[in-house]
Write an enzyme that holds these catalytic residues in place. Sequence first.
Site, PDB file in Angstrom:
ATOM      1  N   PHE A   1      -9.136 -50.095  -3.857  1.00 13.51           N
ATOM      2  CA  PHE A   1     -10.413 -50.796  -3.917  1.00 13.51           C
ATOM      3  C   PHE A   1     -11.172 -50.709  -2.586  1.00 13.51           C
ATOM      4  CE2 PHE A   1      -7.626 -53.053  -6.868  1.00 13.51           C
ATOM      5  CZ  PHE A   1      -8.431 -53.312  -7.970  1.00 13.51           C
ATOM      6  N   ASP A   2     -12.484 -50.654  -2.679  1.00 16.95           N
ATOM      7  CA  ASP A   2     -13.351 -51.059  -1.577  1.00 16.95           C
ATOM      8  C   ASP A   2     -13.220 -52.585  -1.482  1.00 16.95           C
ATOM      9  OD1 ASP A   2     -15.666 -51.119   0.239  1.00 16.95           O
ATOM     10  OD2 ASP A   2     -16.742 -51.912  -1.502  1.00 16.95           O
ATOM     11  N   PHE A   3     -13.769 -53.207  -0.433  1.00 17.87           N
ATOM     12  CA  PHE A   3     -13.633 -54.664  -0.341  1.00 17.87           C
ATOM     13  C   PHE A   3     -14.961 -55.393  -0.540  1.00 17.87           C
ATOM     14  CE2 PHE A   3     -13.057 -58.833   1.579  1.00 17.87           C
ATOM     15  CZ  PHE A   3     -11.906 -59.251   0.914  1.00 17.87           C
TER      16      PHE A   3
END
Length: 217
Positions: A6-8
């Site tokens: 994931f990106d955050f």
Amino acid sequence: MNTVIFDFDGTLANTLPICFYAFQRVFKEFDNKDFSTEEIKAMFGPSETEIIKENLSHENKKQAIGLYYTTYLENHSKLVDYNKEIDELLRYLKNKGIKLGIVTGKAKRSLDISLGELQMDNFFDVIITGDDVNKPKPDPEGLIKALSVLGVKSTEAMFIGDSDADIQAGLQAKVYTIGVQWLPDYQTMEFTNEPDAVFDSVTDFMKSVKAGGLYES
């Protein structure tokens, strides 16, 4: 498919408002400049530390960086809400034995604050921050490094993000790439490069995962 990365910001947590607020405070106090959220967003890519170093005119960048992180920590509980759907998604994937990772442009310092505040500390098998790469997204360096740490092939992983830079990085890393617009604030309305799938709801993504249809949206 055994790995989800994931990106955050804007993907796992609605942290964009606090990022904007902290940057706006820094630029106002040190350069007496009022930046809009769109102007701040245009600076995204490098870590917060590098954004301040590159864009602040004031010579005391160290103090400005300190103010950013102080503001980020002090206002986190007010500006960033716990998201039950995201929490349930992470728990479900973890319980299924899926390897989980984060590849973000955030600095480790602010990411650690957010992970602690949101009780996400123990979900991830690999975390690559903006401090860990020479080239930020859209360069695929962070994703390639995460895959290497996990010991998985690109064909075994997917990358989920909310920005054009995320999608470009995912495509270059040759992982299955998902664009999301499922939190109240996200970075990209329309993706310049088409992801393999797009979801505007965590619930819909969870249904797809449970149905074994990760390649279909």
